[in-house]
Design an enzyme around this catalytic site. Structure first.
Site, PDB file in Angstrom:
ATOM      1  N   ASP A  84       0.862  -1.148  -0.140  1.00 55.32           N
ATOM      2  CA  ASP A  84       0.036  -0.009  -0.081  1.00 55.32           C
ATOM      3  C   ASP A  84       0.946   1.242   0.224  1.00 55.32           C
ATOM      4  O   ASP A  84       1.928   1.033   0.428  1.00 55.32           O
ATOM      5  CB  ASP A  84      -1.081  -0.030   1.258  1.00 55.32           C
ATOM      6  CG  ASP A  84      -0.553  -0.303   2.584  1.00 55.32           C
ATOM      7  OD1 ASP A  84       0.719   0.197   2.794  1.00 55.32           O
ATOM      8  OD2 ASP A  84      -1.005  -1.105   3.421  1.00 55.32           O
ATOM      9  N   ASP A  86       1.105   5.447   1.262  1.00 59.39           N
ATOM     10  CA  ASP A  86       0.904   6.518   2.053  1.00 59.39           C
ATOM     11  C   ASP A  86       1.636   7.607   1.495  1.00 59.39           C
ATOM     12  O   ASP A  86       2.559   7.794   0.871  1.00 59.39           O
ATOM     13  CB  ASP A  86       1.503   6.094   3.340  1.00 59.39           C
ATOM     14  CG  ASP A  86       0.775   4.982   4.225  1.00 59.39           C
ATOM     15  OD1 ASP A  86      -0.342   4.702   3.988  1.00 59.39           O
ATOM     16  OD2 ASP A  86       1.600   4.364   4.969  1.00 59.39           O
ATOM     17  N   ASP A 160       8.860   6.437  13.147  1.00 58.70           N
ATOM     18  CA  ASP A 160       9.390   5.252  14.104  1.00 58.70           C
ATOM     19  C   ASP A 160      10.846   5.030  13.796  1.00 58.70           C
ATOM     20  O   ASP A 160      11.735   5.190  14.505  1.00 58.70           O
ATOM     21  CB  ASP A 160       8.487   4.015  14.136  1.00 58.70           C
ATOM     22  CG  ASP A 160       8.004   3.430  12.834  1.00 58.70           C
ATOM     23  OD1 ASP A 160       8.403   3.842  11.777  1.00 58.70           O
ATOM     24  OD2 ASP A 160       7.128   2.434  12.800  1.00 58.70           O
TER      25      ASP A 160
HETATM   26  P1  ATP Z   1       3.877  -1.895   6.048  1.00 55.52           P
HETATM   27  O1  ATP Z   1       4.531  -2.481   5.155  1.00 55.52           O
HETATM   28  O2  ATP Z   1       3.437  -2.783   7.127  1.00 55.52           O
HETATM   29  O3  ATP Z   1       2.528  -1.075   5.796  1.00 55.52           O
HETATM   30  P2  ATP Z   1       4.660   0.598   7.026  1.00 55.52           P
HETATM   31  O4  ATP Z   1       5.864   1.032   7.614  1.00 55.52           O
HETATM   32  O5  ATP Z   1       3.958   1.415   5.961  1.00 55.52           O
HETATM   33  O6  ATP Z   1       4.875  -0.818   6.898  1.00 55.52           O
HETATM   34  P3  ATP Z   1       2.405   1.518   8.562  1.00 55.52           P
HETATM   35  O7  ATP Z   1       1.775   0.952   9.788  1.00 55.52           O
HETATM   36  O8  ATP Z   1       1.552   1.314   6.974  1.00 55.52           O
HETATM   37  O9  ATP Z   1       3.707   0.926   8.281  1.00 55.52           O
HETATM   38  O10 ATP Z   1       2.749   2.900   8.838  1.00 55.52           O
HETATM   39  C1  ATP Z   1       3.368   3.850   7.655  1.00 55.52           C
HETATM   40  C2  ATP Z   1       4.227   4.693   8.104  1.00 55.52           C
HETATM   41  O11 ATP Z   1       3.700   5.678   9.342  1.00 55.52           O
HETATM   42  C3  ATP Z   1       5.650   3.998   8.647  1.00 55.52           C
HETATM   43  O12 ATP Z   1       6.366   3.833   7.720  1.00 55.52           O
HETATM   44  C4  ATP Z   1       6.048   5.042   9.564  1.00 55.52           C
HETATM   45  O13 ATP Z   1       6.530   6.175   9.045  1.00 55.52           O
HETATM   46  C5  ATP Z   1       4.724   5.863  10.437  1.00 55.52           C
HETATM   47  N1  ATP Z   1       4.377   5.266  11.692  1.00 55.52           N
HETATM   48  C6  ATP Z   1       3.516   4.045  11.685  1.00 55.52           C
HETATM   49  N2  ATP Z   1       3.186   3.874  12.937  1.00 55.52           N
HETATM   50  C7  ATP Z   1       4.096   4.315  13.609  1.00 55.52           C
HETATM   51  C8  ATP Z   1       4.130   4.513  15.099  1.00 55.52           C
HETATM   52  N3  ATP Z   1       3.764   3.895  15.889  1.00 55.52           N
HETATM   53  N4  ATP Z   1       5.049   5.543  15.649  1.00 55.52           N
HETATM   54  C9  ATP Z   1       5.778   6.256  14.475  1.00 55.52           C
HETATM   55  N5  ATP Z   1       5.767   6.285  13.496  1.00 55.52           N
HETATM   56  C10 ATP Z   1       4.746   5.262  12.879  1.00 55.52           C
HETATM   57 MG    MG Z   2       1.905   1.017   5.095  1.00 57.68          MG
END
Ligand code: ATP
Ligand code: MG
Length: 463
Positions: A84, A86, A160
């Site tokens: 996905d 963002d 994060d």
């Molecule tokens: P995935 O491939 O699982 O979607 P992702 O890194 O995109 O991994 P998401 O949960 O979609 O994870 O979150 C998108 C972004 O938002 C992360 O890459 C990070 O930059 C930020 N983020 C998400 N959760 C947190 C958190 N708990 N604390 C700080 N930043 C966060």
């Molecule tokens: Mg994501």
């Protein structure tokens, strides 16, 4: 100078290339990112979603900044197609909403906008500002609400991990890297931004995220990022169940569920934190079943097939149900009502503990309730099963039970032949006398009947 001296005494680190900042991990952010062109970062534009490009372009055409951000950039840099996308922007949620036909402001912990293109969803967030010192927290320091908007560099410092804090602009094909994420991607290292203890305290879910990313990406966890985890793990208890459940679901559906669970155990994160994990990781009887179920789920995810959370949780909790089912039967209950009572018990415990959504719970119950019906291999009953809209899930579950050795393979083979066969074949199958009974627990695992007036017998799992 004096400040520097005090820092030294307190053992607080100065800003470094990795974006580690002062004791708050926030106020001395690196404001200038490293900018990488297409040749340096090597992102393949073909892996970028057209809808994400539409969103960044529209925002940019309207005078806003807009970038693909977070996990999608990380995956693109690793040459993996992101699941996905963002987008981060300096437009407010209201301003974003106005630019798209199907856009919805979602007010969860932080306000975000869901921009929809058919089934495809692009999540758009406004750059978040530096966390305020007076932001409300719980008594353990977990930030409860903090929805201030800010500059891009402030947004980066609040993410994060270094590898999750990069921004990609599809129009110029540049990557902005604020915290040494590129270097960490190359070193295959997970490093939290800021002071690890503080970042885990602000949001303990980050400890689960470290584990998920380490297992999924096969990255190692930087020593300082890892060190506080065993001590701080109990803080996860204070996080609302629904949020832990969301993270668990991501973990289990990452395509690397087994590796994630092993890593959780390694980091000391599984114990007592999530009742479900205790059940899953510490049930010797069901280990083979759970291992197979997770391997199966991982395989499906990797092949791009859908995985239903109901099926997954029905599998994870099946041996708990089995144990209770046996106990109810031993206490004198008939088989089918005993199964329903066992399902009630397990669902009641887990629904509270895990915030299992109603729909998932009812899917799990359907799958379990079908199991004894596979036993009836005469008359009209098997034909009725063919009409059951949940047959596929129930049948897949039956096959898992066969593969784990819980029941005889012959039952699974019979149903495979019955489902695939023509009418003549079905008639022939119905005339065969079944060898084994579904739901039959091997003799060694049978317990002595417990005589009790109480309809709800105690089992190990209910104690
Ligand atoms: P995935 O491939 O699982 O979607 P992702 O890194 O995109 O991994 P998401 O949960 O979609 O994870 O979150 C998108 C972004 O938002 C992360 O890459 C990070 O930059 C930020 N983020 C998400 N959760 C947190 C958190 N708990 N604390 C700080 N930043 C966060
Ligand atoms: Mg994501």
């Amino acid at each position: 100078m004096i400040k520097k001296f005090i820092r030294k005494i307190l053992g607080v680190k100065e800003n470094t290339e990795n974006g580690k900042s002062d004791e708050s991990g926030k106020s001395k952010a690196k404001n200038k990112p490293k900018v990488l062109g297409a040749k340096e970062h090597g992102i393949d534009p073909k892996l970028v979603s057209n809808n994400a490009i539409r969103v960044t372009q529209t925002l940019q055409e309207n005078g806003f900044k807009a970038f693909i951000v977070g996990g999608a950039v990380r995956d693109l840099l690793l040459g993996v197609k992101p699941k996905d996308f963002d987008v981060a922007t300096n437009a407010t949620p209201e301003q974003v909403k106005r630019l798209f036909r199907r856009a919805f402001i979602i007010g969860r912990r932080f306000q975000i906008v869901h921009v929809m293109f058919g089934q495809d969803l692009i999540e758009v967030t406004t750059f978040r500002g530096a966390a305020k010192n007076d932001a409300p927290t719980d008594e353990h320091g977990r930030v409860l609400r903090d929805n201030t908007f800010g500059e891009q560099h402030e947004d980066a410092v609040r993410r994060d991990f270094t590898i999750n804090a990069m921004y990609y602009d599809p129009s110029s094909e540049t990557v902005l890297d604020y915290h040494g994420g590129i270097a960490d991607i190359r070193k295959k290292t997970l490093r939290i931004i800021g002071v690890p203890e503080l970042r885990y305290r602000e949001d303990p879910v980050r400890m689960l995220r470290v584990v998920r990313f380490a297992a999924k990406l096969q990255f190692s966890i930087d020593a300082e990022t890892r060190k506080p985890i065993p001590v701080m793990a109990p803080l996860i208890d204070n996080v609302p169940n629904a949020r832990v459940f969301d993270e668990m679901l991501k973990l289990l559906m990452s395509g690397h569920a087994m590796a994630c669970l092993q890593q959780l155990r390694k980091e000391g994160l599984h114990h007592g934190l999530m009742p479900l994990l205790d059940v899953v990781l510490e049930q010797p009887m069901g280990e083979r079943f759970v291992t197979l179920a997770l391997a199966n789920t991982d395989e499906r995810v990797r092949q791009g097939k859908t995985v239903s959370p109901g099926f997954l949780f029905a599998s994870l909790l099946w041996h708990q149900v089995l144990e209770k089912w046996e106990a109810y039967k031993a206490a004198g209950e008939l088989s089918i009502p005993a199964l329903h009572l066992a399902a009630d018990d397990v669902l009641n415990t887990q629904t509270d503990a895990l915030a299992l959504q109603r729909k998932i719970g009812s899917d799990m119950r359907d799958i379990w309730a079908m199991q004894p019906r596979f036993e009836k291999r005469i008359g009209k009953s098997p034909y009725k099963m063919l009409e059951n809209s949940r047959l596929r899930a129930g049948y897949d579950f039956l096959l898992l039970r066969c593969a784990s050795g819980e029941i005889d393979n012959e039952i699974g083979e019979w149903w495979t032949a019955f489902i695939q066969g023509d009418e003549a074949e079905r008639v022939r199958l119905l005339s065969i006398k079944p060898k084994a009974k579904v739901g039959e627990v091997p003799a060694a695992k049978k317990r002595r009947p417990r005589r009790s007036n109480n309809r709800r017998p105690k089992t190990a799992a209910s104690e």
